[in-house]
Design a protein around this motif. Structure first.
Motif, PDB file in Angstrom:
ATOM      1  N   THR A  47       0.800  -1.217   0.000  1.00 56.61           N
ATOM      2  CA  THR A  47       0.000   0.000   0.000  1.00 56.61           C
ATOM      3  C   THR A  47       0.838   1.276   0.000  1.00 56.61           C
ATOM      4  O   THR A  47       0.436   2.291  -0.551  1.00 56.61           O
ATOM      5  CB  THR A  47      -0.950   0.013   1.216  1.00 56.61           C
ATOM      6  OG1 THR A  47      -0.185  -0.234   2.399  1.00 56.61           O
ATOM      7  CG2 THR A  47      -2.004  -1.065   1.067  1.00 56.61           C
ATOM      8  N   SER A  48       2.016   1.231   0.591  1.00 57.33           N
ATOM      9  CA  SER A  48       2.834   2.442   0.662  1.00 57.33           C
ATOM     10  C   SER A  48       3.399   2.821  -0.704  1.00 57.33           C
ATOM     11  O   SER A  48       3.782   3.967  -0.925  1.00 57.33           O
ATOM     12  CB  SER A  48       3.988   2.233   1.654  1.00 57.33           C
ATOM     13  OG  SER A  48       4.804   1.153   1.241  1.00 57.33           O
ATOM     14  N   ASP A  49       3.483   1.839  -1.643  1.00 58.04           N
ATOM     15  CA  ASP A  49       4.066   2.097  -2.961  1.00 58.04           C
ATOM     16  C   ASP A  49       3.025   2.345  -4.044  1.00 58.04           C
ATOM     17  O   ASP A  49       3.355   2.784  -5.129  1.00 58.04           O
ATOM     18  CB  ASP A  49       4.927   0.885  -3.405  1.00 58.04           C
ATOM     19  CG  ASP A  49       6.077   0.634  -2.445  1.00 58.04           C
ATOM     20  OD1 ASP A  49       6.474   1.589  -1.772  1.00 58.04           O
ATOM     21  OD2 ASP A  49       6.559  -0.510  -2.380  1.00 58.04           O
ATOM     22  N   TYR A  50       1.759   2.049  -3.754  1.00 61.22           N
ATOM     23  CA  TYR A  50       0.738   2.063  -4.796  1.00 61.22           C
ATOM     24  C   TYR A  50       0.223   3.471  -5.064  1.00 61.22           C
ATOM     25  O   TYR A  50       0.025   4.260  -4.158  1.00 61.22           O
ATOM     26  CB  TYR A  50      -0.428   1.158  -4.402  1.00 61.22           C
ATOM     27  CG  TYR A  50      -1.499   1.083  -5.452  1.00 61.22           C
ATOM     28  CD1 TYR A  50      -1.253   0.474  -6.677  1.00 61.22           C
ATOM     29  CD2 TYR A  50      -2.760   1.630  -5.222  1.00 61.22           C
ATOM     30  CE1 TYR A  50      -2.238   0.406  -7.646  1.00 61.22           C
ATOM     31  CE2 TYR A  50      -3.753   1.560  -6.175  1.00 61.22           C
ATOM     32  CZ  TYR A  50      -3.482   0.943  -7.385  1.00 61.22           C
ATOM     33  OH  TYR A  50      -4.454   0.886  -8.342  1.00 61.22           O
ATOM     34  N   SER A  51       0.028   3.754  -6.347  1.00 65.22           N
ATOM     35  CA  SER A  51      -0.506   5.058  -6.737  1.00 65.22           C
ATOM     36  C   SER A  51      -1.353   4.900  -7.998  1.00 65.22           C
ATOM     37  O   SER A  51      -0.869   4.427  -9.022  1.00 65.22           O
ATOM     38  CB  SER A  51       0.645   6.044  -7.005  1.00 65.22           C
ATOM     39  OG  SER A  51       0.176   7.179  -7.690  1.00 65.22           O
ATOM     40  N   GLU A  52      -2.614   5.298  -7.901  1.00 61.55           N
ATOM     41  CA  GLU A  52      -3.512   5.251  -9.059  1.00 61.55           C
ATOM     42  C   GLU A  52      -2.993   6.149 -10.168  1.00 61.55           C
ATOM     43  O   GLU A  52      -3.125   5.847 -11.358  1.00 61.55           O
ATOM     44  CB  GLU A  52      -4.927   5.677  -8.638  1.00 61.55           C
ATOM     45  CG  GLU A  52      -5.975   5.462  -9.713  1.00 61.55           C
ATOM     46  CD  GLU A  52      -6.253   3.988  -9.967  1.00 61.55           C
ATOM     47  OE1 GLU A  52      -6.512   3.638 -11.138  1.00 61.55           O
ATOM     48  OE2 GLU A  52      -6.214   3.190  -9.010  1.00 61.55           O
ATOM     49  N   GLU A  53      -2.373   7.271  -9.767  1.00 66.19           N
ATOM     50  CA  GLU A  53      -1.835   8.201 -10.763  1.00 66.19           C
ATOM     51  C   GLU A  53      -0.735   7.547 -11.593  1.00 66.19           C
ATOM     52  O   GLU A  53      -0.613   7.802 -12.796  1.00 66.19           O
ATOM     53  CB  GLU A  53      -1.278   9.454 -10.071  1.00 66.19           C
ATOM     54  CG  GLU A  53      -2.327  10.382  -9.483  1.00 66.19           C
ATOM     55  CD  GLU A  53      -2.945   9.844  -8.199  1.00 66.19           C
ATOM     56  OE1 GLU A  53      -2.339   8.934  -7.580  1.00 66.19           O
ATOM     57  OE2 GLU A  53      -4.044  10.310  -7.841  1.00 66.19           O
ATOM     58  N   LYS A  54       0.075   6.686 -10.972  1.00 66.91           N
ATOM     59  CA  LYS A  54       1.139   6.014 -11.702  1.00 66.91           C
ATOM     60  C   LYS A  54       0.574   5.036 -12.730  1.00 66.91           C
ATOM     61  O   LYS A  54       1.133   4.871 -13.821  1.00 66.91           O
ATOM     62  CB  LYS A  54       2.070   5.283 -10.721  1.00 66.91           C
ATOM     63  CG  LYS A  54       2.938   6.222  -9.892  1.00 66.91           C
ATOM     64  CD  LYS A  54       3.867   5.439  -8.976  1.00 66.91           C
ATOM     65  CE  LYS A  54       4.739   6.379  -8.152  1.00 66.91           C
ATOM     66  NZ  LYS A  54       5.646   5.636  -7.231  1.00 66.91           N
ATOM     67  N   ILE A  55      -0.526   4.379 -12.391  1.00 70.32           N
ATOM     68  CA  ILE A  55      -1.189   3.485 -13.343  1.00 70.32           C
ATOM     69  C   ILE A  55      -1.672   4.273 -14.554  1.00 70.32           C
ATOM     70  O   ILE A  55      -1.470   3.889 -15.707  1.00 70.32           O
ATOM     71  CB  ILE A  55      -2.380   2.764 -12.684  1.00 70.32           C
ATOM     72  CG1 ILE A  55      -1.912   1.865 -11.542  1.00 70.32           C
ATOM     73  CG2 ILE A  55      -3.161   1.975 -13.730  1.00 70.32           C
ATOM     74  CD1 ILE A  55      -1.201   0.618 -11.967  1.00 70.32           C
ATOM     75  N   ILE A  56      -2.289   5.405 -14.284  1.00 70.20           N
ATOM     76  CA  ILE A  56      -2.799   6.261 -15.362  1.00 70.20           C
ATOM     77  C   ILE A  56      -1.646   6.766 -16.216  1.00 70.20           C
ATOM     78  O   ILE A  56      -1.733   6.826 -17.451  1.00 70.20           O
ATOM     79  CB  ILE A  56      -3.616   7.438 -14.770  1.00 70.20           C
ATOM     80  CG1 ILE A  56      -4.874   6.902 -14.087  1.00 70.20           C
ATOM     81  CG2 ILE A  56      -3.975   8.442 -15.868  1.00 70.20           C
ATOM     82  CD1 ILE A  56      -5.632   7.942 -13.293  1.00 70.20           C
ATOM     83  N   GLU A  57      -0.534   7.109 -15.561  1.00 67.22           N
ATOM     84  CA  GLU A  57       0.640   7.593 -16.296  1.00 67.22           C
ATOM     85  C   GLU A  57       1.206   6.497 -17.206  1.00 67.22           C
ATOM     86  O   GLU A  57       1.590   6.757 -18.345  1.00 67.22           O
ATOM     87  CB  GLU A  57       1.709   8.070 -15.311  1.00 67.22           C
ATOM     88  CG  GLU A  57       2.906   8.720 -15.985  1.00 67.22           C
ATOM     89  CD  GLU A  57       3.899   9.259 -14.971  1.00 67.22           C
ATOM     90  OE1 GLU A  57       4.853   8.519 -14.646  1.00 67.22           O
ATOM     91  OE2 GLU A  57       3.712  10.399 -14.516  1.00 67.22           O
TER      92      GLU A  57
END
Length: 429
Positions: free
Chosen positions: A349-359
């Motif tokens: 959870t500390s590494d996950y980012s929805e924005e990174k998926i979108i990127e």
């Protein structure tokens, strides 16, 4: 589970030919196992009471593929079928090979020497299934169990320990307790096995439907023997609290999300070796070289690891430059790898980012546009060559290469500059 098997016509013909000549003959091993499971066998092996020279007399075309061990390949319309005489293996002195092989007329004696119960079944259309060691029961219970005493089977060929985990991963089975205990005890004897055989089993495990069983191999002591560098960084479930163990198991389960390609799966496992991509790539290269992987696999795997944490801006010019840096062939694989890395991060959870998926999705979209537009991405598609520059008056040598590199960097930034006229004019300025 239905124990009747529909044999291929050519297999049936070989069995009937041997039977009609007065010999016993059966389909045996993995082809029987897979057929009982409703899977299509990769190949069909046959075991027989006929000696190799007797088999050869019965068929028009044969190849002596392993005649010293009783194996003759029978050719049927350009397709080969291994036919092996019932045999008993002599004493094993190197955890790999029997000192001698003797032929027998007893099928059960032949089946006794095989590794696992699910691989020790034989079948023909007259006798049906011959299953002395309850392989069918172990198929139903989805477990890997040695024929006879596990320590003896692994003492004969240490690679069988890796095969146990590999079969469990491919079939979705568990390894029964006595077999697991024997692996824990004898795992260090894998040091006697060739690197080539080790890496073949490792790849089969990683490209299976359950690559997370690499951790099972670690818990049984296999990874500590064959890849100690990886063993040091894999999680130790024995010291974890329940919540932490469940989260780690989910993260490992996500290994199956990576494309089923050996370089990607290897990179997915080995990227954790160091503090960053560069350090992990160096360590991974050392492991892969030691295990005698081919240069192409080593290069792809280490490049994926090296560049997996590379910052890629969602900008076409930047993407073109990175494609040139990583290589046109590798870049789409790298995109797949990075995207799954981001998806797997949801279990940390500390590494996950929805924005990174979108990127990641945006970068993939821009890459597709770059390919569709046919943008120049390497010296191969640059509108001028070294020969053109020489004809324009430049002398061969280091400066010519520097000039071409400078042109390419310009074209990566501005694709419309990739014309012969523009580039030759730029040299003269």
């Amino acid at each position: 589970m239905n124990t009747e098997i529909k044999l291929p016509e050519k297999v049936s013909h070989i069995l009937k030919t041997l039977h009609n000549a007065g010999y016993e003959a059966y389909a045996v091993g993995g082809c029987v196992r897979d057929s009982l499971m409703g899977r299509t066998p990769d190949d069909w092996d046959i075991t027989t009471s006929a000696k190799p020279e007797e088999t050869k007399r019965l068929f028009d075309r044969t190849i002596d593929t392993g005649i010293e061990h009783g194996t003759v390949t029978v050719m049927m319309d350009h397709e080969g079928f291994e036919v092996t005489t019932y045999r008993i293996d002599g004493e094993y002195t190197d955890s790999r090979h029997p000192k001698e092989v003797s032929f027998t007329s007893n099928l059960i004696e032949d089946l006794k020497r095989r590794d696992f119960t699910i691989n020790a079944m034989a079948y023909n259309e007259t006798d049906g299934l011959v299953d002395e060691f309850d392989g069918i029961g172990d198929l139903r219970e989805k477990k890997i169990c040695c024929v006879g005493i596990a320590e003896e089977r692994f003492g004969e060929d240490a690679l069988r320990m890796m095969r146990a985990v590999r079969f469990a991963a491919q079939l979705g089975f568990e390894i029964e307790e006595q077999t697991s205990d024997a692996i824990r005890k004898l795992a260090p004897s894998l040091r006697a096995i060739s690197a080539e055989r080790i890496h073949t089993e490792l790849v089969k495990l990683l490209v299976s439907q359950n690559p997370q069983m690499i951790c099972t191999a670690a818990q049984l002591g296999i990874i500590k023997t064959v890849m100690p560098e990886l063993d040091e960084v894999l999680p130790d479930f024995s010291i974890m609290e329940t919540e932490e163990r469940e989260k780690t198991e989910k993260e490992l389960e996500a290994l199956k999300l990576y494309p089923n390609e050996k370089s990607i799966r290897l990179a997915a496992v080995l990227q954790i070796l160091g503090k960053n991509g560069q350090e992990s790539a160096v360590k991974a290269k050392n492991i892969l070289r030691r295990l005698k992987f081919d240069n192409d696999t080593i290069q792809k795997t280490t490049h994926l690891i090296r560049f997996h944490d590379l910052v890629i801006e969602p900008d076409k010019a930047e993407i073109r430059k990175i494609i040139y840096r990583t290589g046109e062939d590798l870049f789409p694989m790298l995109l797949q790898f990075r995207r799954v890395n981001q998806e797997v991060a949801k279990y940390r959870t500390s590494d996950y980012s929805e924005e990174k998926i979108i990127e990641c999705q945006r970068i993939e979209q821009l890459y597709e546009e770059i390919v569709k537009d046919g943008d120049c991405l390497s010296l191969k598609t640059l509108a001028v060559t070294g020969k053109d520059l020489i004809l324009a008056g430049m002398k061969p040598g280091k400066d010519l290469g520097i000039c071409l590199e400078k042109m390419l960097l310009d074209v990566l930034e501005h694709p419309d500059h990739n014309t012969r006229e523009y580039l030759l004019y730029s040299v003269q300025r």
